[in-house]
Design a protein around this motif. Structure first.
Motif, PDB file in Angstrom:
ATOM      1  N   LEU A 306      43.941 -74.486 -27.530  1.00 16.68           N
ATOM      2  CA  LEU A 306      44.690 -73.229 -27.499  1.00 16.68           C
ATOM      3  C   LEU A 306      45.314 -72.883 -28.838  1.00 16.68           C
ATOM      4  CD1 LEU A 306      46.470 -73.596 -24.031  1.00 16.68           C
ATOM      5  CD2 LEU A 306      44.221 -72.622 -24.551  1.00 16.68           C
ATOM      6  N   ASP A 307      45.702 -73.883 -29.623  1.00 20.84           N
ATOM      7  CA  ASP A 307      46.359 -73.627 -30.901  1.00 20.84           C
ATOM      8  C   ASP A 307      45.390 -73.528 -32.076  1.00 20.84           C
ATOM      9  OD1 ASP A 307      48.837 -73.524 -29.717  1.00 20.84           O
ATOM     10  OD2 ASP A 307      49.351 -75.608 -30.139  1.00 20.84           O
ATOM     11  N   GLN A 308      44.093 -73.583 -31.830  1.00 20.12           N
ATOM     12  CA  GLN A 308      43.132 -73.463 -32.920  1.00 20.12           C
ATOM     13  C   GLN A 308      43.042 -72.005 -33.371  1.00 20.12           C
ATOM     14  OE1 GLN A 308      41.907 -75.992 -34.518  1.00 20.12           O
ATOM     15  NE2 GLN A 308      42.875 -77.406 -33.057  1.00 20.12           N
ATOM     16  N   PRO A 309      43.201 -71.737 -34.664  1.00 18.94           N
ATOM     17  CA  PRO A 309      43.184 -70.353 -35.145  1.00 18.94           C
ATOM     18  C   PRO A 309      41.881 -69.638 -34.790  1.00 18.94           C
ATOM     19  CG  PRO A 309      43.963 -71.834 -36.868  1.00 18.94           C
ATOM     20  CD  PRO A 309      43.447 -72.700 -35.752  1.00 18.94           C
ATOM     21  N   GLY A 310      41.997 -68.491 -34.154  1.00 17.67           N
ATOM     22  CA  GLY A 310      40.834 -67.673 -33.841  1.00 17.67           C
ATOM     23  C   GLY A 310      40.107 -68.027 -32.565  1.00 17.67           C
ATOM     24  N   ALA A 311      40.581 -69.037 -31.808  1.00 21.83           N
ATOM     25  CA  ALA A 311      39.865 -69.435 -30.592  1.00 21.83           C
ATOM     26  C   ALA A 311      39.906 -68.324 -29.551  1.00 21.83           C
ATOM     27  CB  ALA A 311      40.476 -70.709 -30.022  1.00 21.83           C
ATOM     28  N   SER A 312      38.761 -68.044 -28.937  1.00 23.42           N
ATOM     29  CA  SER A 312      38.697 -67.015 -27.895  1.00 23.42           C
ATOM     30  C   SER A 312      38.006 -67.487 -26.626  1.00 23.42           C
ATOM     31  CB  SER A 312      37.978 -65.765 -28.420  1.00 23.42           C
ATOM     32  OG  SER A 312      36.623 -66.059 -28.706  1.00 23.42           O
ATOM     33  N   THR A 313      37.214 -68.554 -26.718  1.00 18.75           N
ATOM     34  CA  THR A 313      36.475 -69.074 -25.576  1.00 18.75           C
ATOM     35  C   THR A 313      36.482 -70.591 -25.642  1.00 18.75           C
ATOM     36  OG1 THR A 313      34.998 -67.150 -25.566  1.00 18.75           O
ATOM     37  CG2 THR A 313      34.254 -69.097 -24.367  1.00 18.75           C
ATOM     38  N   VAL A 314      36.591 -71.241 -24.486  1.00 22.51           N
ATOM     39  CA  VAL A 314      36.506 -72.697 -24.436  1.00 22.51           C
ATOM     40  C   VAL A 314      35.458 -73.099 -23.407  1.00 22.51           C
ATOM     41  CG1 VAL A 314      38.465 -72.829 -22.817  1.00 22.51           C
ATOM     42  CG2 VAL A 314      37.765 -74.864 -24.093  1.00 22.51           C
ATOM     43  N   ILE A 315      34.666 -74.106 -23.749  1.00 16.19           N
ATOM     44  CA  ILE A 315      33.685 -74.705 -22.846  1.00 16.19           C
ATOM     45  C   ILE A 315      34.235 -76.055 -22.410  1.00 16.19           C
ATOM     46  CG2 ILE A 315      31.314 -75.508 -22.596  1.00 16.19           C
ATOM     47  CD1 ILE A 315      30.922 -73.742 -25.309  1.00 16.19           C
ATOM     48  N   VAL A 316      34.444 -76.247 -21.120  1.00 15.70           N
ATOM     49  CA  VAL A 316      35.019 -77.484 -20.594  1.00 15.70           C
ATOM     50  C   VAL A 316      33.909 -78.339 -19.994  1.00 15.70           C
ATOM     51  CG1 VAL A 316      36.612 -78.493 -18.919  1.00 15.70           C
ATOM     52  CG2 VAL A 316      37.252 -76.405 -20.148  1.00 15.70           C
ATOM     53  N   LEU A 317      33.694 -79.528 -20.582  1.00 20.58           N
ATOM     54  CA  LEU A 317      32.751 -80.513 -20.065  1.00 20.58           C
ATOM     55  C   LEU A 317      33.489 -81.848 -20.002  1.00 20.58           C
ATOM     56  CD1 LEU A 317      30.006 -81.554 -19.162  1.00 20.58           C
ATOM     57  CD2 LEU A 317      29.298 -81.629 -21.572  1.00 20.58           C
ATOM     58  N   GLU A 318      34.184 -82.095 -18.910  1.00 20.32           N
ATOM     59  CA  GLU A 318      35.047 -83.266 -18.762  1.00 20.32           C
ATOM     60  C   GLU A 318      34.982 -83.792 -17.336  1.00 20.32           C
ATOM     61  OE1 GLU A 318      37.102 -85.199 -20.516  1.00 20.32           O
ATOM     62  OE2 GLU A 318      38.076 -84.091 -22.129  1.00 20.32           O
ATOM     63  N   GLY A 319      35.088 -85.125 -17.211  1.00 23.39           N
ATOM     64  CA  GLY A 319      35.242 -85.721 -15.895  1.00 23.39           C
ATOM     65  C   GLY A 319      34.385 -86.935 -15.627  1.00 23.39           C
ATOM     66  N   VAL A 320      33.291 -87.115 -16.354  1.00 21.21           N
ATOM     67  CA  VAL A 320      32.397 -88.231 -16.038  1.00 21.21           C
ATOM     68  C   VAL A 320      33.067 -89.574 -16.274  1.00 21.21           C
ATOM     69  CG1 VAL A 320      31.288 -88.395 -18.319  1.00 21.21           C
ATOM     70  CG2 VAL A 320      30.006 -89.040 -16.242  1.00 21.21           C
ATOM     71  N   ASN A 321      34.019 -89.640 -17.211  1.00 22.62           N
ATOM     72  CA  ASN A 321      34.686 -90.918 -17.464  1.00 22.62           C
ATOM     73  C   ASN A 321      35.748 -91.224 -16.407  1.00 22.62           C
ATOM     74  OD1 ASN A 321      33.243 -91.508 -19.904  1.00 22.62           O
ATOM     75  ND2 ASN A 321      34.474 -89.940 -20.901  1.00 22.62           N
ATOM     76  N   ASP A 322      36.501 -90.214 -15.987  1.00 21.77           N
ATOM     77  CA  ASP A 322      37.425 -90.430 -14.864  1.00 21.77           C
ATOM     78  C   ASP A 322      36.676 -90.980 -13.658  1.00 21.77           C
ATOM     79  OD1 ASP A 322      40.117 -88.477 -15.461  1.00 21.77           O
ATOM     80  OD2 ASP A 322      38.261 -87.874 -16.458  1.00 21.77           O
ATOM     81  N   ILE A 323      35.514 -90.410 -13.402  1.00 23.84           N
ATOM     82  CA  ILE A 323      34.722 -90.782 -12.235  1.00 23.84           C
ATOM     83  C   ILE A 323      34.027 -92.119 -12.436  1.00 23.84           C
ATOM     84  CG2 ILE A 323      32.690 -90.114 -10.881  1.00 23.84           C
ATOM     85  CD1 ILE A 323      33.465 -87.161 -11.523  1.00 23.84           C
ATOM     86  N   GLY A 324      33.471 -92.338 -13.628  1.00 24.70           N
ATOM     87  CA  GLY A 324      32.600 -93.479 -13.851  1.00 24.70           C
ATOM     88  C   GLY A 324      33.261 -94.753 -14.327  1.00 24.70           C
ATOM     89  N   PHE A 325      34.442 -94.656 -14.965  1.00 29.73           N
ATOM     90  CA  PHE A 325      35.075 -95.880 -15.474  1.00 29.73           C
ATOM     91  C   PHE A 325      35.397 -96.848 -14.341  1.00 29.73           C
ATOM     92  CE2 PHE A 325      37.011 -94.329 -19.785  1.00 29.73           C
ATOM     93  CZ  PHE A 325      35.733 -94.241 -20.306  1.00 29.73           C
ATOM     94  N   SER A 326      35.697 -96.332 -13.147  1.00 32.19           N
ATOM     95  CA  SER A 326      36.051 -97.214 -12.033  1.00 32.19           C
ATOM     96  C   SER A 326      34.863 -98.027 -11.540  1.00 32.19           C
ATOM     97  CB  SER A 326      36.642 -96.405 -10.882  1.00 32.19           C
ATOM     98  OG  SER A 326      35.680 -95.501 -10.353  1.00 32.19           O
ATOM     99  N   GLU A 327      33.659 -97.667 -11.976  1.00 34.23           N
ATOM    100  CA  GLU A 327      32.462 -98.397 -11.553  1.00 34.23           C
ATOM    101  C   GLU A 327      32.162 -99.580 -12.476  1.00 34.23           C
ATOM    102  OE1 GLU A 327      30.977 -97.731  -8.821  1.00 34.23           O
ATOM    103  OE2 GLU A 327      31.464 -95.637  -8.337  1.00 34.23           O
ATOM    104  N   SER A 328      32.990 -99.795 -13.492  1.00 29.46           N
ATOM    105  CA  SER A 328      32.715-100.825 -14.488  1.00 29.46           C
ATOM    106  C   SER A 328      33.969-101.642 -14.764  1.00 29.46           C
ATOM    107  CB  SER A 328      32.216-100.181 -15.786  1.00 29.46           C
ATOM    108  OG  SER A 328      32.108-101.138 -16.816  1.00 29.46           O
ATOM    109  N   ASP A 329      33.781-102.899 -15.173  1.00 32.40           N
ATOM    110  CA  ASP A 329      34.897-103.759 -15.561  1.00 32.40           C
ATOM    111  C   ASP A 329      35.067-103.827 -17.076  1.00 32.40           C
ATOM    112  OD1 ASP A 329      35.644-104.483 -12.973  1.00 32.40           O
ATOM    113  OD2 ASP A 329      34.118-106.061 -12.878  1.00 32.40           O
TER     114      ASP A 329
END
Length: 448
Positions: A306-329
């Protein structure tokens, strides 16, 4: 031949030449450089506390646009050897960044966000990049901060240089060389640069050649932004926000093949050049902080998007680590609580609300297939399916880039297409990142 020149020769990129306007700070090479001076005190206007917004057009002049960014991380061992934990002492650090916006002048932003003491920067230069650690003749400019070449960046703070008259083309690479005459302590850095950074003993910020820079890593140090002004008019910047798949894990070092790089090239070739900014952090999560993988996305979203100068659009690609970290030690994956789809959706909704409150369009990207990776398991499969279904059908995002379907193997929708797989069944290769950029470009057009 550089990767960019190879792409131009192959017909993959047609970079438009921007009409660069003159600025009040002067034409290229016209400004006299002030002498070395004592470090700028912590209260000077060149620095701001970490809790403040990053330097913006309102803070540093009208019309600033970010042309390159990197999201800061605390010092850690990282994915491969780096210098963040040891820091620097009587070293010059030369770093190469690839701009996606042009202009007639620039400024450089530095972060000491995770520093526990002030960072003393003896001096810094910027230049057009040559081969390796070399720079192009006649392009070197000294950076100043409040009209002095040295500065003191407060603990947990940041600094923006004065404007530097240097014409920059979109897709052009620059080098920023930082010299530390003293000892820095652990360095705020960006772990996964997929670009080579160079280190030399002593003061080599003015060197045209790269012979003195004998040590290398693939991380960036203290450097978090290069902004431009005086370029041709155009639409606002696109910020790619995410984890290692946004950061570019699995792409070729020094080739500019991360998906945000490919997206910037694709837009330019289509006659719609726009800055595309990479705010990915490898291993990043939506809901949990990590000593290795940065603050949770809901905590860093304001600073990195949000604080990046000139930003007008954001692409959100997040979540695979929240989901997948629990499957590994794996030790670095902790904390790795088992999360629900509802928790993941609530995290995404928070990002959407914050972006819309600041007037940004938000594109949601579905999670890529990851069957067979170390993130895969019965729970991860179920939660990713539910999250992707919500992203795809809820209508809460302004547009959707359906990477789940675009990147799937023809024989199995849960499996990353082998043609796009870097080898771990989780991260794309160069061809995969190119395919991702095409799907995101389509969503970007639909959002406007």
């Amino acid at each position: 031949m550089s990767p960019l020149k190879r792409k131009i020769r192959a017909g993959l990129l047609v970079a438009p030449l921007l009409a660069l306007s003159a600025m009040a700070v002067g034409v290229e090479g016209a400004a006299a450089q002030p002498p070395e001076a004592a470090p700028t005190p912590a209260h000077a206007t060149a620095t701001t506390p970490a809790s403040s917004a990053a330097p913006t057009a309102a803070a540093g002049g009208r019309g600033w646009t970010a042309g390159w960014i990197a999201s800061p991380q605390r010092a850690s061992a990282g994915f491969e050897p780096n210098w963040s934990e040891e820091g620097f002492s009587q070293h010059s650090v030369r770093q190469v960044v690839r701009m996606t916006a042009g202009g007639s002048a620039l400024r450089v932003r530095l972060s000491n966000l995770y520093g526990t003491s002030p960072l003393r920067l003896t001096g810094a230069t910027v230049a057009r990049a040559g081969d390796g650690a070399s720079i192009r003749p006649g392009s070197l400019r000294h950076l100043t901060f409040g009209r002095t070449r040295s500065t003191l960046v407060p603990a947990h703070g940041q600094a923006a240089s004065d404007p530097v008259p240097l014409q920059v083309e979109p897709m052009e690479s620059l080098t920023v060389t930082l010299y530390f005459a003293g000892t820095t302590g652990p360095a705020t850095f960006h772990s996964q640069a997929y670009a080579t950074s160079y280190r030399a003993a002593g003061d080599h910020r003015d060197d045209q050649g790269g012979a003195a820079f004998t040590r290398t890593t693939h991380s960036w140090y203290y450097l978090t932004g290069v902004d431009v002004i005086g370029g041709a008019g155009g639409r606002g910047a696109v910020v790619a926000f995410g984890d290692s798949i946004t950061d570019g894990f699995g792409s070729t070092n020094d080739a500019g093949n991360r998906y945000p790089d490919e997206l910037a090239e694709l837009l330019a070739a289509a006659g719609d050049p726009r800055p595309v900014l990479n705010a990915g952090i490898g291993g990043n999560m939506v809901l949990n902080d990590s000593a290795w993988y940065g603050e949770r996305s809901t905590a860093r979203f304001r600073r990195d998007v949000l604080d990046q100068p000139g930003a007008s659009t954001v692409i959100v690609l997040e979540g695979v680590n929240d989901i997948g970290f629990s499957e590994s030690d794996t030790p670095t994956y902790k904390p790795n609580p088992v999360v629900s789809a509802r928790e993941m959706i609530d995290g995404h909704r928070r990002l959407i609300r914050e972006a819309h409150a600041r007037g940004l369009k938000v594109i949601g990207a579905t999670l890529l297939p990851f069957k067979g990776s170390d993130h895969w398991g019965e729970h991860a499969a179920a939660v990713s399916d539910e999250l992707n279904r919500w992203i795809r059908t809820s209508g809460e995002y302004d547009a959707v880039a359906d990477l789940d379907r675009a990147m799937a193997a023809p024989s199995d929708p849960d499996l990353l297409d082998p043609a796009y797989d870097s080898g771990d069944k989780l991260h794309p290769n160069d061809a995969g990142y190119r395919a991702m950029s095409q799907a995101v470009a389509t969503a970007l057009r639909l959002s406007e």
